[in-house]
Design an enzyme around this catalytic site. Structure first.
Site, PDB file in Angstrom:
ATOM      1  N   GLY A 130      22.494 -53.150  -4.192  1.00  7.39           N
ATOM      2  CA  GLY A 130      21.291 -52.998  -3.353  1.00  7.39           C
ATOM      3  C   GLY A 130      21.412 -54.097  -2.199  1.00  7.39           C
ATOM      4  N   CYS A 147      15.438 -69.490  -6.357  1.00 13.06           N
ATOM      5  CA  CYS A 147      16.213 -69.987  -7.521  1.00 13.06           C
ATOM      6  C   CYS A 147      17.571 -69.437  -7.165  1.00 13.06           C
ATOM      7  CB  CYS A 147      15.703 -69.498  -8.779  1.00 13.06           C
ATOM      8  SG  CYS A 147      14.267 -70.387  -9.423  1.00 13.06           S
TER       9      CYS A 147
HETATM   10  C1  UDX Z   1      15.676 -66.164 -11.856  1.00 20.07           C
HETATM   11  C2  UDX Z   1      16.197 -66.235 -12.919  1.00 20.07           C
HETATM   12  O1  UDX Z   1      16.251 -64.692 -13.581  1.00 20.07           O
HETATM   13  C3  UDX Z   1      15.337 -66.989 -14.132  1.00 20.07           C
HETATM   14  O2  UDX Z   1      15.730 -67.127 -15.387  1.00 20.07           O
HETATM   15  C4  UDX Z   1      15.378 -68.541 -13.664  1.00 20.07           C
HETATM   16  O3  UDX Z   1      14.508 -69.306 -14.372  1.00 20.07           O
HETATM   17  C5  UDX Z   1      14.836 -68.507 -12.059  1.00 20.07           C
HETATM   18  O4  UDX Z   1      15.728 -67.584 -11.286  1.00 20.07           O
HETATM   19  P1  UDX Z   1      13.594 -65.059 -10.350  1.00 20.07           P
HETATM   20  O5  UDX Z   1      14.027 -65.869  -9.271  1.00 20.07           O
HETATM   21  O6  UDX Z   1      12.490 -64.948 -10.375  1.00 20.07           O
HETATM   22  O7  UDX Z   1      14.467 -65.738 -11.619  1.00 20.07           O
HETATM   23  O8  UDX Z   1      14.421 -63.718  -9.989  1.00 20.07           O
HETATM   24  P2  UDX Z   1      15.418 -62.643 -10.764  1.00 20.07           P
HETATM   25  O9  UDX Z   1      14.352 -61.705 -11.486  1.00 20.07           O
HETATM   26  O10 UDX Z   1      16.261 -63.349 -11.416  1.00 20.07           O
HETATM   27  O11 UDX Z   1      15.794 -61.887  -9.457  1.00 20.07           O
HETATM   28  C6  UDX Z   1      16.477 -62.355  -8.540  1.00 20.07           C
HETATM   29  C7  UDX Z   1      17.257 -61.657  -7.338  1.00 20.07           C
HETATM   30  O12 UDX Z   1      17.828 -60.721  -7.819  1.00 20.07           O
HETATM   31  C8  UDX Z   1      16.054 -60.873  -6.796  1.00 20.07           C
HETATM   32  O13 UDX Z   1      15.973 -60.782  -5.649  1.00 20.07           O
HETATM   33  C9  UDX Z   1      16.259 -59.139  -7.343  1.00 20.07           C
HETATM   34  O14 UDX Z   1      15.753 -58.507  -6.543  1.00 20.07           O
HETATM   35  C10 UDX Z   1      17.696 -59.524  -7.353  1.00 20.07           C
HETATM   36  N1  UDX Z   1      18.501 -58.704  -8.277  1.00 20.07           N
HETATM   37  C11 UDX Z   1      18.336 -58.767  -9.705  1.00 20.07           C
HETATM   38  C12 UDX Z   1      19.335 -57.519  -7.835  1.00 20.07           C
HETATM   39  O15 UDX Z   1      19.702 -57.490  -6.701  1.00 20.07           O
HETATM   40  N2  UDX Z   1      19.740 -56.800  -8.920  1.00 20.07           N
HETATM   41  C13 UDX Z   1      19.776 -56.947 -10.101  1.00 20.07           C
HETATM   42  O16 UDX Z   1      20.422 -56.135 -10.684  1.00 20.07           O
HETATM   43  C14 UDX Z   1      18.903 -57.771 -10.333  1.00 20.07           C
END
Ligand code: UDX
Length: 441
Positions: free
Chosen positions: A262, A269
């Site tokens: 996407g 983070c």
């Molecule tokens: C992340 C880690 O998952 C977590 O373990 C760490 O402590 C902090 O960083 P977070 O930043 O809350 O957590 O978000 P996360 O759920 O990991 O998603 C990160 C980004 O990846 C989002 O923008 C999400 O939209 C994107 N994403 C996630 C995708 O584009 N595709 C996916 O399949 C999964």
């Protein structure tokens, strides 16, 4: 136990409230008086499901208090450092100013029997350097990285899937499989409930504990960029990246999670952590070892460019003056965090190119307007009214569940970019929409 939590952002506020709910007595400290005022009144200063209820219950016990005064930590014996380590303004490395300030504030309060527990994400080598200063007071340092995901922060804090303790390697002793270090017993007591639930505990040295966090985030970022690279190939070849992800995801060695192609990753983070990790590797003379993370970052940033270009293409080459609705401003659903948000970035780029953008979000409009004051934002129904193009940028449930026929009646032209691949292309095409996904037929 009496604990202090220095830094009350997404990590610290949740940690402080969670520790209180486990029976500890907690003082949360932050430099931001507005944040402290809200927390002290039992109000969450940001959107995080479950946090308001947890805070209300925790403050009612009288065992959770908040202060802007670093000296308030004096009554605690265990001090968690939960401050942010954002990207430096002019370089890819991590800014350790808040971590150093937290330690500076603690040093005069420390003595023998005290434990400082680092939770912030830091470049490998940081704990070793901090330990020297902390040990001079008679206190000990442990590194205990946090893996919480925004949107699931309470659940992840109370029921972690693993607990990692890092100690000075010279203080770790192993006896018949039992690993001990000064501070371990205290941490085991603090996390007794999670450990009793079966959360595995990994005891290791400082460097490994620091690396666990950045390695995990680098792996997740790589997984997302991998599938987004596949989306680029799929777009050029007529393949479908969602089917591809399903098929390779059935292989247990690969797994389906974090394979959603996407608009890519954002937030406070993943983006800054991979850059800081790369910068640290350069300092260590190992830039090549993590050279692939530069690619991961590039692939990720290309997604935003791709959506902006696709918007222009669908509108005949020029977005100027064209009405575009951008759905979603937070970096992911269930959060009001707009730090490095892909969707906000796309909205801003189109706005800067002269498009008549109206963006919307169920929770993040306020934060988006602080970061991008010129960007018009409104409620969903106003954002879509008369739109010539709708872009779904953050997959909130209310956007996933939109009825294509009802929405079709409000827009000027039924044309949508599903930048998170969460809509059913057949349903939307069947309702008369021109549908474009990311690497999807
Ligand atoms: C992340 C880690 O998952 C977590 O373990 C760490 O402590 C902090 O960083 P977070 O930043 O809350 O957590 O978000 P996360 O759920 O990991 O998603 C990160 C980004 O990846 C989002 O923008 C999400 O939209 C994107 N994403 C996630 C995708 O584009 N595709 C996916 O399949 C999964």
């Amino acid at each position: 136990m009496k604990l202090s939590v220095i830094g009350c952002g997404y990590l610290g506020a949740v940690h402080a409230a969670s520790m209180t709910s486990l029976g500890h007595e907690v003082i949360g400290i932050d430099v931001d008086p507005l944040k402290i005022e809200a927390l002290a009144a039992g109000r969450a200063p940001f959107f995080e499901p479950g946090l308001p209820e947890l805070l209300t219950a925790a403050t009612a016990t009288g065992r959770l208090r908040f202060s802007t005064d670093p000296a308030a930590a004096a009554e605690a014996r265990v001090h968690f450092i939960a401050v942010g380590t954002p990207q430096l303004s002019d370089a890819p490395g991590a800014d350790l100013a808040y971590v150093n300030a937290a330690v500076d504030g603690l040093l005069p309060l420390l003595g023998p029997g005290h434990l400082v527990v680092g939770k912030s994400t830091v470049p490998v080598g940081t704990a070793e350097a901090l330990a020297e200063r902390i040990r001079a007071t008679g206190a000990e340092l442990a590194w205990n990285p946090e893996f919480l995901r925004e949107g699931f922060a309470v659940q992840d804090t109370l029921h972690p899937d693993r607990i990692v303790y890092g100690f000075a390697s010279e203080l770790i002793t192993r006896d018949a499989g039992e690993v001990s270090a000064p501070g371990r017993e205290i941490l085991d007591k603090i996390y007794a409930e999670a450990i009793a639930e079966g959360a595995p505990v990994v005891v290791t040295d400082f460097a490994t504990a620091e690396l666990v966090k950045v390695a995990a985030n680098a792996f997740l970022a790589t997984k997302i960029s991998f599938i987004n690279a596949m989306a680029e190939i799929a777009d050029a070849t007529g393949a479908d990246v969602s089917d591809l992800a399903d098929a390779i995801g059935h292989d247990n060695r690969i797994g389906r999670r974090f394979l959603n192609a996407g608009l890519g990753f954002g937030g406070g983070c993943l983006p800054k952590d991979i850059r800081a990790f790369g910068a640290r590797a350069e300092e260590l003379g190992l830039g090549d070892s993590l050279g692939f993370l530069r690619e991961v970052d590039q692939i990720n940033l290309r997604r935003r460019e791709h959506v902006v270009d696709l918007a222009a293409e669908l509108l005949g080459g020029d977005v100027r003056g064209r009405r575009i609705a951008v759905l979603g401003l937070s970096f992911k659903p269930q959060s009001d965090d707009v730090r490095d948000s892909p969707s906000l970035d796309v909205a801003m780029r189109l706005h800067e190119r002269g498009a008549n953008v109206i963006a919307t979000d169920p929770q993040a409009i306020k934060n988006a307007q602080l970061r991008a004051p010129g960007l018009p934002c409104d409620a969903l129904e106003n954002a879509v009214e008369g739109a010539e193009l709708v872009i779904l940028g953050t997959e909130w449930t209310e956007y996933r569940e939109l009825d294509p026929r009802a929405l079709g009646a409000r827009v000027a032209t039924p044309r949508i970019i599903d930048a998170r691949n969460v809509l059913d292309p057949a349903a939307w095409s069947g309702a008369g929409w021109e549908y474009r996904g990311m690497g999807r037929r």
